[in-house]
Enzyme design. Structure first.
Site, PDB file in Angstrom:
ATOM      1  N   TYR A  62      -2.508  -1.180  10.234  1.00 18.84           N
ATOM      2  CA  TYR A  62      -2.581  -1.539   8.812  1.00 18.84           C
ATOM      3  C   TYR A  62      -1.336  -1.067   8.073  1.00 18.84           C
ATOM      4  O   TYR A  62      -0.717  -1.827   7.306  1.00 18.84           O
ATOM      5  CB  TYR A  62      -3.833  -0.911   8.217  1.00 18.84           C
ATOM      6  N   SER A  73       0.847  -1.197   0.000  1.00 19.34           N
ATOM      7  CA  SER A  73       0.000   0.000   0.000  1.00 19.34           C
ATOM      8  C   SER A  73       0.876   1.238   0.000  1.00 19.34           C
ATOM      9  O   SER A  73       2.035   1.201   0.453  1.00 19.34           O
ATOM     10  CB  SER A  73      -0.904   0.024   1.241  1.00 19.34           C
TER      11      SER A  73
END
Length: 279
Positions: free
Chosen positions: A185, A172
């Protein structure tokens, strides 16, 4: 374009989203780049995983879709895969459990005779504005699913992969520029990028390529099920292109990395971020 400030329970259901994400159902056209290959796609019921599964099938691959409990979404993806003339195997269950990861791999080997492609896409996130809001249990679960599953799946799959096989990790933009509200995350996504680079070196002698993809803001069920309404409404507006991406806009990158066209691409991280830099 702003989104409706909707809310869902995690992990979210794609068919309830407004608008429904574009996963290439009506647009992706294959050209045989993955003909005869067998692929595992985790989180393949919706969002990026759904777009990847559909694209892989239209490129000629059989697909095993691992999902948690989103049965209706998963069956809809299976219909698209089978309409492309390919086999689709649905395996629900919790990938945070090592035994289930190994069961997913074993099922793929039984169905396909081996594994040519492993896409580690399933992930968990939740927004928190303070460290005190993050429970020990949530921290552990985020790492077990996002990072642990990748390790267990890759370790189990590698013996059944041969030269030319491909592993793709889901990183990400948060791996480099973490959003302070997504601390657990973001940390897992940095770990995935790093682990992918290590795997590329560990498995290179077998001819297995390993890369990761670093998406920016992509419109998936994870967004309305883990973010507050105001964040959903403005989601993606802060990138240079001024909008969130659609899952269909990532599928071609996964096809490239899975195909023989990427025969000398390993150890790379590909940014699909709408213009936000990944260092």
């Amino acid at each position: 374009m702003g989104f409706a400030p909707e809310q869902q329970d995690i992990p979210g259901v794609q068919t309830r989203m407004k608008p429904i994400p574009d996963c290439g159902e009506n647009t992706y056209r294959g050209s045989g780049k993955l003909a005869g290959k067998g692929a595992i796609v985790t989180g393949g019921d919706s969002g990026i995983g759904r777009a990847v599964a559909i694209a892989f099938a239209r490129e000629g691959a059989d697909v095993l879709i691992s999902c948690l409990n989103e049965d209706d979404d998963a069956r809809d993806v299976a219909r698209h895969v089978e309409d492309a003339g390919r086999k689709c195997v649905l395996v629900p269950g919790d990938l945070s459990q090592p035994a289930h990861c190994r069961a997913v791999v074993n099922r793929a080997v039984e169905e396909f005779g081996g594994i040519d492609i492993l896409v580690n896409n399933a992930a968990y996130q939740m927004m928190h504005k303070s460290l005190d809001e993050i429970s020990d249990e949530e921290w552990d679960y985020t790492f077990r699913l996002n990072v642990g599953a990748y390790f267990y799946l890759a370790k189990a799959a590698a013996p059944y992969m041969s030269e030319g096989a491909s592993i793709i990790g889901g990183s990400s933009v948060n791996s480099d520029t973490p959003n302070l509200t997504l601390a657990p995350y973001a940390a897992t996504k940095a770990a995935i990028a790093n682990f992918s680079a290590s795997l590329a070196q560990l498995l290179g002698e077998k001819g297995i390529r390993v890369n990761s993809v670093a998406p920016g803001p992509i419109w998936t069920p994870l967004i309305p099920s883990t973010m507050p309404p105001d964040s959903v409404e403005s989601f993606g507006e802060n990138v240079p292109l001024g909008r969130a991406g659609q899952p269909a806009e990532l599928a071609p990158i996964y096809v490239l990395l899975a195909s023989d066209d990427a025969s000398y691409i390993s150890g790379a991280r590909v940014a699909v971020t709408g213009g936000r830099p990944v260092l």
